[in-house]
Design an enzyme around this catalytic site. Sequence first.
Site, PDB file in Angstrom:
ATOM      1  N   LYS A 137       4.203 -42.310 -37.668  1.00  0.00           N
ATOM      2  CA  LYS A 137       4.059 -42.392 -36.205  1.00  0.00           C
ATOM      3  C   LYS A 137       2.732 -41.788 -35.748  1.00  0.00           C
ATOM      4  O   LYS A 137       2.194 -40.888 -36.399  1.00  0.00           O
ATOM      5  CB  LYS A 137       5.278 -41.729 -35.559  1.00  0.00           C
ATOM      6  CG  LYS A 137       5.035 -40.397 -34.989  1.00  0.00           C
ATOM      7  CD  LYS A 137       6.192 -39.760 -34.282  1.00  0.00           C
ATOM      8  CE  LYS A 137       5.782 -38.299 -34.204  1.00  0.00           C
ATOM      9  NZ  LYS A 137       6.502 -37.413 -33.407  1.00  0.00           N
ATOM     10  N   LYS A 160       8.371 -30.993 -40.188  1.00  0.00           N
ATOM     11  CA  LYS A 160       7.425 -29.926 -39.806  1.00  0.00           C
ATOM     12  C   LYS A 160       7.425 -28.801 -40.831  1.00  0.00           C
ATOM     13  O   LYS A 160       6.402 -28.144 -41.035  1.00  0.00           O
ATOM     14  CB  LYS A 160       7.750 -29.392 -38.407  1.00  0.00           C
ATOM     15  CG  LYS A 160       7.449 -30.381 -37.299  1.00  0.00           C
ATOM     16  CD  LYS A 160       6.333 -29.884 -36.394  1.00  0.00           C
ATOM     17  CE  LYS A 160       5.716 -31.002 -35.594  1.00  0.00           C
ATOM     18  NZ  LYS A 160       5.894 -30.949 -34.184  1.00  0.00           N
ATOM     19  N   LYS A 192       0.010 -36.588 -31.799  1.00  0.00           N
ATOM     20  CA  LYS A 192      -1.089 -35.983 -31.047  1.00  0.00           C
ATOM     21  C   LYS A 192      -1.709 -34.792 -31.752  1.00  0.00           C
ATOM     22  O   LYS A 192      -2.789 -34.355 -31.399  1.00  0.00           O
ATOM     23  CB  LYS A 192      -0.643 -35.617 -29.629  1.00  0.00           C
ATOM     24  CG  LYS A 192       0.471 -34.586 -29.537  1.00  0.00           C
ATOM     25  CD  LYS A 192       0.634 -34.170 -28.084  1.00  0.00           C
ATOM     26  CE  LYS A 192       2.062 -34.076 -27.626  1.00  0.00           C
ATOM     27  NZ  LYS A 192       2.884 -33.110 -28.326  1.00  0.00           N
TER      28      LYS A 192
HETATM   29  P1  TYM Z   1       6.081 -34.586 -27.766  1.00  0.00           P
HETATM   30  O1  TYM Z   1       5.254 -33.589 -27.051  1.00  0.00           O
HETATM   31  O2  TYM Z   1       5.902 -34.697 -29.229  1.00  0.00           O
HETATM   32  O3  TYM Z   1       5.873 -36.019 -27.164  1.00  0.00           O
HETATM   33  C1  TYM Z   1       6.020 -36.304 -25.791  1.00  0.00           C
HETATM   34  C2  TYM Z   1       6.745 -37.613 -25.620  1.00  0.00           C
HETATM   35  O4  TYM Z   1       6.037 -38.662 -26.264  1.00  0.00           O
HETATM   36  C3  TYM Z   1       6.896 -39.362 -27.157  1.00  0.00           C
HETATM   37  N1  TYM Z   1       6.109 -39.794 -28.315  1.00  0.00           N
HETATM   38  C4  TYM Z   1       5.972 -41.052 -28.709  1.00  0.00           C
HETATM   39  N2  TYM Z   1       6.468 -42.203 -28.261  1.00  0.00           N
HETATM   40  C5  TYM Z   1       6.137 -43.332 -28.890  1.00  0.00           C
HETATM   41  N3  TYM Z   1       5.339 -43.377 -29.979  1.00  0.00           N
HETATM   42  C6  TYM Z   1       4.814 -42.246 -30.503  1.00  0.00           C
HETATM   43  N4  TYM Z   1       4.034 -42.290 -31.570  1.00  0.00           N
HETATM   44  C7  TYM Z   1       5.131 -41.009 -29.863  1.00  0.00           C
HETATM   45  N5  TYM Z   1       4.783 -39.724 -30.105  1.00  0.00           N
HETATM   46  C8  TYM Z   1       5.406 -38.992 -29.156  1.00  0.00           C
HETATM   47  C9  TYM Z   1       7.962 -38.348 -27.552  1.00  0.00           C
HETATM   48  O5  TYM Z   1       9.140 -38.982 -27.979  1.00  0.00           O
HETATM   49  C10 TYM Z   1       8.150 -37.592 -26.254  1.00  0.00           C
HETATM   50  O6  TYM Z   1       9.044 -38.267 -25.416  1.00  0.00           O
HETATM   51  N6  TYM Z   1      10.413 -32.144 -28.071  1.00  0.00           N
HETATM   52  C11 TYM Z   1       9.605 -32.986 -27.228  1.00  0.00           C
HETATM   53  C12 TYM Z   1       9.181 -32.317 -25.943  1.00  0.00           C
HETATM   54  C13 TYM Z   1      10.291 -31.743 -25.148  1.00  0.00           C
HETATM   55  C14 TYM Z   1      11.259 -32.480 -24.405  1.00  0.00           C
HETATM   56  C15 TYM Z   1      12.074 -31.508 -23.785  1.00  0.00           C
HETATM   57  C16 TYM Z   1      11.483 -33.846 -24.223  1.00  0.00           C
HETATM   58  C17 TYM Z   1      10.528 -30.413 -24.944  1.00  0.00           C
HETATM   59  N7  TYM Z   1      11.617 -30.282 -24.127  1.00  0.00           N
HETATM   60  C18 TYM Z   1      13.151 -31.898 -22.959  1.00  0.00           C
HETATM   61  C19 TYM Z   1      12.551 -34.226 -23.406  1.00  0.00           C
HETATM   62  C20 TYM Z   1      13.377 -33.257 -22.795  1.00  0.00           C
HETATM   63  C21 TYM Z   1       8.341 -33.348 -27.998  1.00  0.00           C
HETATM   64  O7  TYM Z   1       7.983 -32.732 -28.977  1.00  0.00           O
HETATM   65  O8  TYM Z   1       7.626 -34.335 -27.444  1.00  0.00           O
END
Ligand code: TYM
Length: 330
Positions: A195, A113, A198
Amino acid sequence: MTKKTILSASVPTGVLTVGNYIGAIANWSAMQEKYNCLYAVADLHAWTVHQDPEMLRKRSLSFYAQYIALGLDPEKNILFMQSHVKEHAELAWILSCFTSTGALNRMTQFKDKSQQHAKNINAGLYTYPVLMAADILLYQANLVPVGEDQKQHLELTRDLVENLNGKFGDVFTMPDPFIPKLGARIMSLQDPEKKMSKSDENEKNFVSILDDPKKIMKKVKSAVTDSGSEIRYDENNKGIANLMTLYSAFSGKDMPTIEAEFDGKMYGHLKVALGELICETLAPVQEKYHDLIANKDHLHELMRSGAEKARERATKTLASVYDKVGFYRV
Ligand code: TYM
């Protein structure tokens, strides 16, 4: 036997994609029957990359509605906005005092990032994993269903638990990551080396949960694949492996079954079948979403009630942490 606690979250930047769904949210709804589940819209995390305030507000509501539309029952789960429970930020402060800068320097997401947003490498981006640890530890979560990209953050959370429990006795439950065997890393449609994200600026790279059928078909059909034609699962052949993984996740069929189904057929056949399958799966989700988003008052009610239930647990953990670290109480 008491039910285990599950916590997970997603950051309301960009649009939820089929990557988020397959890697995480599909597992969240699979867990709602057996466990005590809390799922947050992690809006505090969003500001690590600068946001348009109105857009953030809109997306936060939209993510909340999408959680429900994707199958999370607000009666069975605690669904809440992270910023509605102020204890997240308070615990993050304490945890940050136990996190070494060395550990934060090793976080690959921070490195990635920082490159992407070279003009805005802020302290929040750096301490992001600490806030994420607070999200998890506030609720004494046992399991955290996430995609593979979050594994390193989970490891940092586990190190914090070891450190604090070692110093103060049992303050926190040790959380385990729950990473699916299939679909833990869905790749970009145009560049299967990276990957699916979003917040990708090129929307051809992802299928969003709210894309209409025409868009979905177009995006899937134009997915980049190699010049071969045989439909065989091979990890080195990233484009077709990604489409087969999506097909498997959406259909529930394993790879040998898919290979047999497409024996003698071309990549184009798989793309059409996958596009149609995604459209079919998302049609009822989108219908439910549009109903939900038309009734803001109802969503606000659910948010308030979710935050109240989350706060009940969060205040308990924070009070115990404040005691253990020696804050003066009257
Ligand atoms: P975030 O918002 O980027 O994504 C949400 C969830 O989706 C999964 N994910 C994916 N899985 C498979 N293939 C992909 N291309 C892909 N892109 C995203 C992510 O692994 C995630 O599970 N830091 C976290 C959000 C968060 C969180 C937490 C998660 C904040 N606090 C506490 C667990 C526990 C994040 O940026 O996810």
